[in-house]
Design a protein around this motif. Structure first.
Motif, PDB file in Angstrom:
ATOM      1  N   ASP A 140     -49.268 -24.701  -6.158  1.00  0.00           N
ATOM      2  CA  ASP A 140     -49.309 -23.994  -4.879  1.00  0.00           C
ATOM      3  C   ASP A 140     -47.942 -23.902  -4.218  1.00  0.00           C
ATOM      4  OD1 ASP A 140     -49.172 -26.684  -4.427  1.00  0.00           O
ATOM      5  OD2 ASP A 140     -50.546 -26.685  -2.721  1.00  0.00           O
ATOM      6  N   CYS A 141     -46.902 -24.256  -4.959  1.00  0.00           N
ATOM      7  CA  CYS A 141     -45.521 -24.129  -4.497  1.00  0.00           C
ATOM      8  C   CYS A 141     -45.049 -22.812  -5.126  1.00  0.00           C
ATOM      9  CB  CYS A 141     -44.710 -25.301  -5.057  1.00  0.00           C
ATOM     10  SG  CYS A 141     -43.651 -26.156  -3.941  1.00  0.00           S
ATOM     11  N   ARG A 142     -45.332 -21.671  -4.488  1.00  0.00           N
ATOM     12  CA  ARG A 142     -45.261 -20.396  -5.198  1.00  0.00           C
ATOM     13  C   ARG A 142     -43.913 -20.094  -5.839  1.00  0.00           C
ATOM     14  NH1 ARG A 142     -46.662 -16.550  -1.180  1.00  0.00           N
ATOM     15  NH2 ARG A 142     -45.837 -14.983  -2.603  1.00  0.00           N
ATOM     16  N   ASP A 164     -35.917 -21.663  -0.522  1.00  0.00           N
ATOM     17  CA  ASP A 164     -36.821 -20.620  -1.018  1.00  0.00           C
ATOM     18  C   ASP A 164     -38.232 -21.145  -1.264  1.00  0.00           C
ATOM     19  OD1 ASP A 164     -36.195 -22.184  -3.164  1.00  0.00           O
ATOM     20  OD2 ASP A 164     -35.690 -20.531  -4.507  1.00  0.00           O
ATOM     21  N   CYS A 165     -38.485 -22.403  -0.926  1.00  0.00           N
ATOM     22  CA  CYS A 165     -39.824 -22.946  -1.131  1.00  0.00           C
ATOM     23  C   CYS A 165     -40.715 -22.563   0.051  1.00  0.00           C
ATOM     24  CB  CYS A 165     -39.786 -24.458  -1.267  1.00  0.00           C
ATOM     25  SG  CYS A 165     -41.421 -25.135  -1.608  1.00  0.00           S
ATOM     26  N   THR A 166     -41.899 -22.044  -0.258  1.00  0.00           N
ATOM     27  CA  THR A 166     -42.788 -21.573   0.805  1.00  0.00           C
ATOM     28  C   THR A 166     -43.907 -22.565   1.115  1.00  0.00           C
ATOM     29  OG1 THR A 166     -44.000 -20.367  -0.890  1.00  0.00           O
ATOM     30  CG2 THR A 166     -42.398 -19.116   0.386  1.00  0.00           C
ATOM     31  N   CYS A 170     -42.382 -29.205  -0.064  1.00  0.00           N
ATOM     32  CA  CYS A 170     -42.073 -28.830  -1.451  1.00  0.00           C
ATOM     33  C   CYS A 170     -42.506 -29.938  -2.403  1.00  0.00           C
ATOM     34  CB  CYS A 170     -40.586 -28.556  -1.625  1.00  0.00           C
ATOM     35  SG  CYS A 170     -40.205 -28.094  -3.330  1.00  0.00           S
ATOM     36  N   SER A 171     -43.444 -29.592  -3.282  1.00  0.00           N
ATOM     37  CA  SER A 171     -43.993 -30.629  -4.166  1.00  0.00           C
ATOM     38  C   SER A 171     -43.406 -30.566  -5.572  1.00  0.00           C
ATOM     39  CB  SER A 171     -45.521 -30.516  -4.230  1.00  0.00           C
ATOM     40  OG  SER A 171     -45.886 -29.243  -4.708  1.00  0.00           O
ATOM     41  N   ALA A 172     -42.385 -29.737  -5.766  1.00  0.00           N
ATOM     42  CA  ALA A 172     -41.683 -29.752  -7.050  1.00  0.00           C
ATOM     43  C   ALA A 172     -40.930 -31.078  -7.157  1.00  0.00           C
ATOM     44  CB  ALA A 172     -40.715 -28.586  -7.128  1.00  0.00           C
TER      45      ALA A 172
HETATM   46 ZN    ZN Z   1     -41.338 -26.055  -3.673  1.00  0.00          ZN
END
Ligand code: ZN
Length: 185
Positions: A140-142, A164-166, A170-172
Protein backbone atom coordinates in the motif's frame (compact mmCIF):
# COMPACT_ATOMS: atom_id res chain seq x y z
CA UNK A 1 27.74 9.55 13.95
CA UNK A 2 29.13 10.76 10.59
CA UNK A 3 28.98 14.50 10.12
CA UNK A 4 26.91 16.12 7.35
CA UNK A 5 25.69 12.98 5.62
CA UNK A 6 23.60 14.96 3.16
CA UNK A 7 20.21 13.51 4.04
CA UNK A 8 17.69 16.11 5.03
CA UNK A 9 15.21 15.62 7.77
CA UNK A 10 12.76 18.45 8.45
CA UNK A 11 15.12 20.73 6.57
CA UNK A 12 18.19 19.89 8.62
CA UNK A 13 20.96 17.35 8.18
CA UNK A 14 19.87 13.95 9.43
CA UNK A 15 22.85 13.56 11.74
CA UNK A 16 21.46 16.42 13.85
CA UNK A 17 17.95 15.00 14.11
CA UNK A 18 16.55 14.00 17.49
CA UNK A 19 13.46 12.08 18.54
CA UNK A 20 11.49 15.33 18.84
CA UNK A 21 12.27 16.10 15.19
CA UNK A 22 10.77 12.77 14.08
CA UNK A 23 7.67 13.40 16.19
CA UNK A 24 7.37 16.95 14.91
CA UNK A 25 7.68 15.89 11.26
CA UNK A 26 4.93 13.30 11.70
CA UNK A 27 2.68 15.81 13.45
CA UNK A 28 2.92 18.34 10.64
CA UNK A 29 2.86 15.79 7.80
CA UNK A 30 -0.32 14.02 8.95
CA UNK A 31 -2.12 16.93 10.65
CA UNK A 32 -4.01 14.67 13.05
CA UNK A 33 -2.40 15.98 16.25
CA UNK A 34 -1.38 19.45 17.36
CA UNK A 35 2.10 20.48 18.48
CA UNK A 36 1.29 19.90 22.16
CA UNK A 37 1.46 16.15 21.43
CA UNK A 38 5.18 16.29 20.61
CA UNK A 39 6.55 15.44 24.07
CA UNK A 40 3.98 12.64 24.50
CA UNK A 41 5.05 11.15 21.17
CA UNK A 42 8.73 11.36 22.10
CA UNK A 43 7.97 9.53 25.34
CA UNK A 44 6.07 6.86 23.38
CA UNK A 45 8.73 6.31 20.71
CA UNK A 46 11.06 3.98 22.61
CA UNK A 47 8.21 1.83 23.89
CA UNK A 48 6.66 1.72 20.45
CA UNK A 49 9.70 -0.15 19.14
CA UNK A 50 8.94 -2.98 21.53
CA UNK A 51 5.16 -3.05 21.81
CA UNK A 52 4.20 -1.45 18.50
CA UNK A 53 2.58 1.97 17.94
CA UNK A 54 -1.04 0.74 18.19
CA UNK A 55 -0.55 -0.76 21.64
CA UNK A 56 1.45 2.17 22.96
CA UNK A 57 -1.10 4.69 21.66
CA UNK A 58 -3.88 2.71 23.33
CA UNK A 59 -2.00 2.70 26.65
CA UNK A 60 -1.53 6.46 26.33
CA UNK A 61 -5.26 7.02 25.80
CA UNK A 62 -5.99 4.88 28.87
CA UNK A 63 -3.89 6.97 31.24
CA UNK A 64 -5.34 9.84 33.28
CA UNK A 65 -8.77 11.43 33.47
CA UNK A 66 -11.08 10.13 30.77
CA UNK A 67 -13.38 12.26 28.63
CA UNK A 68 -17.12 12.19 29.26
CA UNK A 69 -19.52 9.75 27.63
CA UNK A 70 -21.12 12.68 25.79
CA UNK A 71 -17.79 13.63 24.33
CA UNK A 72 -17.13 10.05 23.28
CA UNK A 73 -20.48 10.10 21.53
CA UNK A 74 -19.52 13.29 19.69
CA UNK A 75 -16.31 11.57 18.57
CA UNK A 76 -18.30 8.59 17.35
CA UNK A 77 -16.45 6.13 19.58
CA UNK A 78 -17.85 3.52 21.92
CA UNK A 79 -18.72 4.38 25.52
CA UNK A 80 -16.21 1.86 26.82
CA UNK A 81 -13.38 3.10 24.60
CA UNK A 82 -10.41 4.57 26.45
CA UNK A 83 -9.79 8.24 25.73
CA UNK A 84 -8.04 10.57 28.14
CA UNK A 85 -8.56 14.31 28.37
CA UNK A 86 -4.89 14.75 27.51
CA UNK A 87 -5.15 12.66 24.34
CA UNK A 88 -8.34 14.52 23.39
CA UNK A 89 -6.65 17.91 23.83
CA UNK A 90 -4.00 16.87 21.28
CA UNK A 91 -6.44 16.17 18.43
CA UNK A 92 -6.71 18.63 15.54
CA UNK A 93 -9.91 19.13 13.52
CA UNK A 94 -8.79 16.28 11.27
CA UNK A 95 -7.77 14.20 14.28
CA UNK A 96 -11.28 14.57 15.71
CA UNK A 97 -12.53 12.74 12.61
CA UNK A 98 -10.18 9.80 13.27
CA UNK A 99 -9.72 9.88 17.05
CA UNK A 100 -8.75 6.25 17.51
CA UNK A 101 -6.20 6.38 14.70
CA UNK A 102 -4.63 9.79 15.27
CA UNK A 103 -1.98 8.90 17.85
CA UNK A 104 -1.09 5.49 16.44
CA UNK A 105 -0.72 6.80 12.87
CA UNK A 106 1.43 9.76 13.93
CA UNK A 107 3.56 7.55 16.16
CA UNK A 108 3.97 5.00 13.35
CA UNK A 109 5.20 7.66 10.93
CA UNK A 110 7.69 9.01 13.47
CA UNK A 111 8.93 5.53 14.33
CA UNK A 112 9.35 4.35 10.73
CA UNK A 113 11.33 7.49 9.87
CA UNK A 114 13.44 7.11 13.00
CA UNK A 115 14.21 3.47 12.17
CA UNK A 116 15.18 4.46 8.63
CA UNK A 117 17.48 7.14 10.01
CA UNK A 118 19.10 4.64 12.33
CA UNK A 119 19.59 2.22 9.44
CA UNK A 120 21.33 4.96 7.45
CA UNK A 121 23.54 5.87 10.39
CA UNK A 122 24.39 2.25 11.13
CA UNK A 123 25.21 1.61 7.48
CA UNK A 124 27.52 4.62 7.26
CA UNK A 125 29.21 3.80 10.54
CA UNK A 126 30.03 0.36 9.12
CA UNK A 127 31.33 1.56 5.78
CA UNK A 128 28.28 0.91 3.61
CA UNK A 129 27.45 3.49 0.96
CA UNK A 130 24.31 1.85 -0.39
CA UNK A 131 20.94 0.61 0.82
CA UNK A 132 18.58 -1.91 -0.74
CA UNK A 133 14.82 -1.37 -0.52
CA UNK A 134 13.28 -4.50 0.93
CA UNK A 135 10.75 -5.96 -1.52
CA UNK A 136 8.17 -6.78 1.14
CA UNK A 137 5.84 -4.89 3.45
CA UNK A 138 4.71 -2.09 1.20
CA UNK A 139 1.92 -3.10 -1.14
CA UNK A 140 0.00 0.00 0.00
CA UNK A 141 3.06 2.24 -0.35
CA UNK A 142 2.13 3.04 -3.95
CA UNK A 143 5.23 4.81 -5.22
CA UNK A 144 7.57 2.64 -3.16
CA UNK A 145 5.91 -0.59 -4.25
CA UNK A 146 7.60 -0.43 -7.66
CA UNK A 147 11.00 0.12 -6.09
CA UNK A 148 11.49 -3.21 -4.33
CA UNK A 149 15.10 -4.43 -4.52
CA UNK A 150 16.22 -1.05 -5.84
CA UNK A 151 19.68 -0.02 -4.67
CA UNK A 152 19.89 3.47 -3.20
CA UNK A 153 23.06 5.50 -2.93
CA UNK A 154 22.98 6.85 0.61
CA UNK A 155 24.52 10.12 -0.54
CA UNK A 156 21.65 10.59 -3.00
CA UNK A 157 18.66 9.81 -0.79
CA UNK A 158 18.27 13.51 -0.13
CA UNK A 159 15.21 13.44 2.08
CA UNK A 160 13.75 11.24 4.76
CA UNK A 161 11.02 10.01 4.77
CA UNK A 162 11.02 9.78 0.94
CA UNK A 163 9.25 12.80 -0.54
CA UNK A 164 7.61 10.68 -3.23
CA UNK A 165 6.03 8.26 -0.76
CA UNK A 166 2.27 8.68 -0.52
CA UNK A 167 1.63 6.35 2.44
CA UNK A 168 0.90 7.89 5.88
CA UNK A 169 4.05 6.17 7.13
CA UNK A 170 6.53 4.90 4.56
CA UNK A 171 6.69 1.17 5.16
CA UNK A 172 9.43 0.40 2.65
CA UNK A 173 12.30 -1.13 4.57
CA UNK A 174 15.93 -0.29 3.89
CA UNK A 175 18.87 -2.62 4.39
CA UNK A 176 22.57 -1.76 4.27
CA UNK A 177 23.85 -3.14 0.97
CA UNK A 178 27.18 -3.86 -0.61
CA UNK A 179 27.79 -5.87 -3.77
CA UNK A 180 30.26 -8.34 -2.26
CA UNK A 181 29.99 -10.69 -5.27
CA UNK A 182 31.01 -7.99 -7.76
CA UNK A 183 33.95 -7.08 -5.55
CA UNK A 184 35.02 -10.71 -5.31
CA UNK A 185 35.20 -11.22 -9.09
ZN1 ZN B 1 6.96 4.45 0.99
Amino acid sequence: MPKEIGILFNGQDLCHAEDADFASEAISALGLLNETSCSSLVAMLSEARVLGPEQVALEFRKQGTQISKERKKSLGIRRNSNFSEEAYSQLTVNGLKEPLRAHAATLTRAMFALLKAETVQLALANGFNELRISPSHFSDCRRCSVRGEEILQISKIGQLPPLDCTRFACSAWWQPYRDWLAEAK
